[in-house]
Design a protein around this motif. Structure first.
Motif, PDB file in Angstrom:
ATOM      1  N   ASP A  90     -14.029   1.768   4.039  1.00  0.00           N
ATOM      2  CA  ASP A  90     -15.150   1.146   3.831  1.00  0.00           C
ATOM      3  C   ASP A  90     -15.002   0.275   2.334  1.00  0.00           C
ATOM      4  OD1 ASP A  90     -16.091   1.431   6.074  1.00  0.00           O
ATOM      5  OD2 ASP A  90     -17.503   2.925   5.625  1.00  0.00           O
ATOM      6  N   ALA A  91     -14.781   1.219   1.511  1.00  0.00           N
ATOM      7  CA  ALA A  91     -14.521   0.844  -0.139  1.00  0.00           C
ATOM      8  C   ALA A  91     -13.425  -0.293  -0.105  1.00  0.00           C
ATOM      9  CB  ALA A  91     -14.154   1.918  -0.857  1.00  0.00           C
ATOM     10  N   TYR A  92     -12.422  -0.228   0.737  1.00  0.00           N
ATOM     11  CA  TYR A  92     -11.481  -1.365   0.616  1.00  0.00           C
ATOM     12  C   TYR A  92     -12.149  -2.829   1.208  1.00  0.00           C
ATOM     13  CZ  TYR A  92      -7.795  -4.446   2.462  1.00  0.00           C
ATOM     14  OH  TYR A  92      -7.153  -5.647   2.797  1.00  0.00           O
ATOM     15  N   GLU A  93     -12.716  -2.709   2.347  1.00  0.00           N
ATOM     16  CA  GLU A  93     -13.284  -3.751   2.970  1.00  0.00           C
ATOM     17  C   GLU A  93     -14.511  -4.537   2.067  1.00  0.00           C
ATOM     18  OE1 GLU A  93     -14.306  -4.083   7.085  1.00  0.00           O
ATOM     19  OE2 GLU A  93     -13.125  -2.361   7.584  1.00  0.00           O
ATOM     20  N   LYS A  94     -15.178  -3.552   1.376  1.00  0.00           N
ATOM     21  CA  LYS A  94     -16.329  -4.062   0.376  1.00  0.00           C
ATOM     22  C   LYS A  94     -15.739  -4.930  -0.626  1.00  0.00           C
ATOM     23  CE  LYS A  94     -19.792  -2.428  -2.525  1.00  0.00           C
ATOM     24  NZ  LYS A  94     -20.576  -1.405  -2.995  1.00  0.00           N
ATOM     25  N   LEU A  95     -14.414  -4.325  -1.180  1.00  0.00           N
ATOM     26  CA  LEU A  95     -13.661  -5.258  -2.101  1.00  0.00           C
ATOM     27  C   LEU A  95     -13.257  -6.282  -1.634  1.00  0.00           C
ATOM     28  CD1 LEU A  95     -11.494  -2.471  -3.938  1.00  0.00           C
ATOM     29  CD2 LEU A  95     -12.778  -4.095  -4.966  1.00  0.00           C
ATOM     30  N   ARG A  96     -12.463  -6.535  -0.448  1.00  0.00           N
ATOM     31  CA  ARG A  96     -11.702  -7.516   0.232  1.00  0.00           C
ATOM     32  C   ARG A  96     -12.308  -8.653   0.921  1.00  0.00           C
ATOM     33  NH1 ARG A  96      -7.655  -9.581  -2.294  1.00  0.00           N
ATOM     34  NH2 ARG A  96      -5.860 -10.136  -0.955  1.00  0.00           N
ATOM     35  N   ARG A  97     -13.397  -8.252   1.692  1.00  0.00           N
ATOM     36  CA  ARG A  97     -13.920  -9.361   2.571  1.00  0.00           C
ATOM     37  C   ARG A  97     -14.430 -10.610   1.823  1.00  0.00           C
ATOM     38  NH1 ARG A  97     -14.444  -8.628   8.104  1.00  0.00           N
ATOM     39  NH2 ARG A  97     -14.182  -6.564   8.500  1.00  0.00           N
ATOM     40  N   ALA A  98     -14.871 -10.697   0.524  1.00  0.00           N
ATOM     41  CA  ALA A  98     -15.349 -11.735  -0.061  1.00  0.00           C
ATOM     42  C   ALA A  98     -14.243 -12.699  -0.156  1.00  0.00           C
ATOM     43  CB  ALA A  98     -16.171 -11.544  -1.173  1.00  0.00           C
ATOM     44  N   ARG A  99     -13.054 -12.164  -0.732  1.00  0.00           N
ATOM     45  CA  ARG A  99     -11.938 -13.129  -1.163  1.00  0.00           C
ATOM     46  C   ARG A  99     -11.430 -13.779   0.014  1.00  0.00           C
ATOM     47  NH1 ARG A  99      -8.889 -16.495  -2.182  1.00  0.00           N
ATOM     48  NH2 ARG A  99      -6.821 -16.027  -3.318  1.00  0.00           N
ATOM     49  N   ILE A 100     -11.349 -12.936   1.228  1.00  0.00           N
ATOM     50  CA  ILE A 100     -10.781 -13.406   2.472  1.00  0.00           C
ATOM     51  C   ILE A 100     -11.609 -14.631   3.156  1.00  0.00           C
ATOM     52  CG2 ILE A 100     -10.005 -12.679   4.893  1.00  0.00           C
ATOM     53  CD1 ILE A 100      -8.078 -11.672   2.671  1.00  0.00           C
ATOM     54  N   ASP A 101     -12.904 -14.233   2.961  1.00  0.00           N
ATOM     55  CA  ASP A 101     -13.703 -15.336   3.570  1.00  0.00           C
ATOM     56  C   ASP A 101     -13.559 -16.696   2.859  1.00  0.00           C
ATOM     57  OD1 ASP A 101     -14.633 -13.690   5.237  1.00  0.00           O
ATOM     58  OD2 ASP A 101     -16.723 -12.968   4.098  1.00  0.00           O
ATOM     59  N   VAL A 102     -13.476 -16.653   1.408  1.00  0.00           N
ATOM     60  CA  VAL A 102     -13.013 -17.842   0.755  1.00  0.00           C
ATOM     61  C   VAL A 102     -11.768 -18.445   1.112  1.00  0.00           C
ATOM     62  CG1 VAL A 102     -12.713 -18.780  -1.795  1.00  0.00           C
ATOM     63  CG2 VAL A 102     -14.553 -17.028  -1.171  1.00  0.00           C
ATOM     64  N   ALA A 103     -10.845 -17.610   1.087  1.00  0.00           N
ATOM     65  CA  ALA A 103      -9.592 -18.113   1.541  1.00  0.00           C
ATOM     66  C   ALA A 103      -9.292 -18.677   3.128  1.00  0.00           C
ATOM     67  CB  ALA A 103      -8.451 -16.860   1.524  1.00  0.00           C
ATOM     68  N   PHE A 104     -10.230 -18.256   3.931  1.00  0.00           N
ATOM     69  CA  PHE A 104     -10.618 -18.716   5.273  1.00  0.00           C
ATOM     70  C   PHE A 104     -11.193 -20.163   5.024  1.00  0.00           C
ATOM     71  CE2 PHE A 104     -12.248 -19.365   9.402  1.00  0.00           C
ATOM     72  CZ  PHE A 104     -11.190 -18.736  10.013  1.00  0.00           C
ATOM     73  N   GLU A 105     -12.163 -20.165   4.274  1.00  0.00           N
ATOM     74  CA  GLU A 105     -12.849 -21.607   4.248  1.00  0.00           C
ATOM     75  C   GLU A 105     -11.791 -22.593   3.714  1.00  0.00           C
ATOM     76  OE1 GLU A 105     -15.614 -22.368   5.716  1.00  0.00           O
ATOM     77  OE2 GLU A 105     -15.532 -20.560   6.366  1.00  0.00           O
ATOM     78  N   GLU A 106     -11.134 -22.154   2.588  1.00  0.00           N
ATOM     79  CA  GLU A 106     -10.113 -23.079   2.160  1.00  0.00           C
ATOM     80  C   GLU A 106      -8.772 -23.646   2.985  1.00  0.00           C
ATOM     81  OE1 GLU A 106     -10.326 -21.135  -2.493  1.00  0.00           O
ATOM     82  OE2 GLU A 106      -8.718 -20.619  -1.115  1.00  0.00           O
ATOM     83  N   SER A 107      -8.639 -22.556   4.097  1.00  0.00           N
ATOM     84  CA  SER A 107      -7.782 -22.979   4.893  1.00  0.00           C
ATOM     85  C   SER A 107      -7.980 -23.966   5.881  1.00  0.00           C
ATOM     86  CB  SER A 107      -7.186 -21.722   5.523  1.00  0.00           C
ATOM     87  OG  SER A 107      -8.050 -21.253   6.533  1.00  0.00           O
ATOM     88  N   LYS A 108      -9.290 -24.266   6.028  1.00  0.00           N
ATOM     89  CA  LYS A 108      -9.840 -25.096   7.075  1.00  0.00           C
ATOM     90  C   LYS A 108      -9.577 -26.541   6.591  1.00  0.00           C
ATOM     91  CE  LYS A 108     -13.669 -22.689   8.873  1.00  0.00           C
ATOM     92  NZ  LYS A 108     -15.388 -22.634   9.023  1.00  0.00           N
ATOM     93  N   SER A 109      -9.360 -26.857   5.176  1.00  0.00           N
ATOM     94  CA  SER A 109      -9.336 -28.047   4.541  1.00  0.00           C
ATOM     95  C   SER A 109      -7.841 -28.490   4.997  1.00  0.00           C
ATOM     96  CB  SER A 109      -9.656 -28.095   3.271  1.00  0.00           C
ATOM     97  OG  SER A 109      -8.662 -27.205   2.452  1.00  0.00           O
ATOM     98  N   VAL A 110      -7.027 -27.555   4.836  1.00  0.00           N
ATOM     99  CA  VAL A 110      -5.322 -27.625   5.415  1.00  0.00           C
ATOM    100  C   VAL A 110      -5.340 -28.359   6.661  1.00  0.00           C
ATOM    101  CG1 VAL A 110      -3.281 -26.514   5.705  1.00  0.00           C
ATOM    102  CG2 VAL A 110      -4.733 -25.861   3.878  1.00  0.00           C
TER     103      VAL A 110
END
Length: 424
Positions: free
Chosen positions: A359-379
């Protein structure tokens, strides 16, 4: 290197690709000295897959590989080619912009500074594999197909197709977009979805007098896709040629394999899309490229479940997305951050359950992954088919976008997740 400790966790990693190997290195490096884990890696293929295209290892990716002991091996073996700057072209009119990795003093980005490295997936894997082989606590077995995963309060057990089974305290699912760990256990209903774009790639051997339009790596935009042309070794005697383009879904993995097996059809498709390029070397490079392969880009839905009480997904198994320039670095950061969270849980005396570290890892990581996911849509949008007007607008927007987002990109390039406060 130190052998596994008697009190160390027993860990199973599914997937002998670069995500699984770096996870093993990170769990080893960041473990408390008296609790080095016993790690068993199981790979479905008969041997580690050293085939594939060429990837760009950004400064943050190289920083992680350095921490994990793989970058010195890659440097020693002279794998890859350093990128000072990435060049962007319109195939009809010429150069549009550059994206630099040189930093303010020309030595790279961050402290210590790193530039970028264009390297084949095979060479990157061989470098990481060599680092893994130095660790006494890590073993890898190939040719093992998992058919069942059972989890109890105290352990997790894998059963293989050959009837053998193995149990551990922790299972790491690092087995990619079509993850068995996810599909058989963590979230069976979350299946891979075709993105609508595919990557057609091959390697073109060239003579010393062959003229190219780039220093190391070029992104070449056209009306019907994007063609990446890049050196991938210091010898500069071969150019990676990879076309990212909109391709209709063929409906099944077997269908994709059949389409991808026809190298000449793939070559012709690239010639149809980029054959009208005004840059002189584009067509000859496509013609020279050997063993063209078509690789459909699959993604997972945003968010989703990453873990159970004793099983954690990392990399593409958890959050596969279209390539957006930092994909490999994101995976390396996953492994290091997770290892640090797990180590903190161990150092705290293993309070409650292992899920606390998850849970500590996911709390750290989810926001960064969500941003990267949105960026990938533009590709996907950028490489999709466009008419003359749409392409013209794109050639105007791309330079401004690179200028506007430079500080944002460099912020990620200087990040070092080995020192970031994990807040746990």
């Amino acid at each position: 290197m130190a052998p596994a400790s008697p009190d160390g966790l027993k860990v199973i990693i599914l997937g002998g690709g670069i995500a699984g190997l770096t996870t093993a290195l990170a769990l080893t490096k960041y473990a408390p000295p008296n609790q080095v884990p016993r790690i068993e890696i199981f790979e479905i293929r008969p041997e580690p897959a050293t085939i594939g295209g060429a990837v760009n290892l950004t400064p943050n990716a190289l920083r992680m590989l350095d921490h994990l002991g793989a970058l010195p091996i890659i440097r020693e073996r002279d794998y890859g080619r350093t990128i000072d700057y990435l060049e962007i072209f319109d195939v009809y009119s010429g150069k549009l912009a550059e994206s630099s990795f040189a930093g303010p003093e020309g030595k790279g980005i961050g402290n210590p500074p790193y530039k970028a490295l264009r390297i084949t997936r095979g060479d990157a894997l061989k470098g990481v594999l060599a680092a893994v082989e130095k660790q006494e606590n890590i073993t890898m077995t190939c040719g093992k197909r998992t058919v069942k995963i059972d989890e109890t309060k105290d352990s997790v057990t894998l059963t293989f197709e050959d009837g053998e089974s193995v149990s551990a305290d922790l299972l790491m699912g690092c087995d990619g977009i079509h993850s068995v760990t996810r599909l058989k256990h963590v979230e069976p209903e979350r299946k891979a979805v075709y993105s609508g774009v595919s990557n057609a790639f091959g390697f073109a051997p060239i003579d010393k007098d062959f003229k190219v339009h780039f220093e190391c790596t070029a992104i070449n935009f056209a009306r019907r896709g994007m063609l990446l042309t890049s050196y991938h070794s210091s010898a500069a005697d071969s150019v990676y040629v990879g076309g990212l383009m909109q391709v209709e879904d063929v409906g099944s993995r077997d269908g994709w394999k059949a389409v991808g097996a026809d190298a000449e059809k793939t070559r012709q498709e690239l010639l149809n899309r980029f054959g009208d390029a005004k840059i002189p070397c584009i067509v000859p490079l496509i013609q020279k490229a050997q063993d063209f392969y078509l690789w459909p880009v699959f993604t997972l839905s945003k968010e989703g479940k990453w873990s159970t009480d004793r099983v954690m997904l990392l990399g593409d198994a958890a959050h596969a997305m279209p390539p957006q320039g930092e994909s490999t670095g994101i995976v390396f950061e996953d492994t290091v951050l997770f290892a640090r969270c797990l180590t903190r849980w161990i150092e705290k005396g293993k309070p409650n359950t292992m899920k606390e570290a998850f849970d500590a890892y996911e709390k750290l990581r989810r926001a960064r992954i969500d941003v990267a996911f949105e960026e990938s849509k533009s590709v996907v949008k950028t490489v999709s088919d466009a008419g003359w007007l749409g392409h013209t607008i794109k050639t105007f927007v791309v330079p401004w976008y690179l200028w506007f987002t430079r500080a944002y990109r460099e912020k990620h390039f200087v990040e070092d997740v080995t020192t970031v406060d994990i807040g746990y």
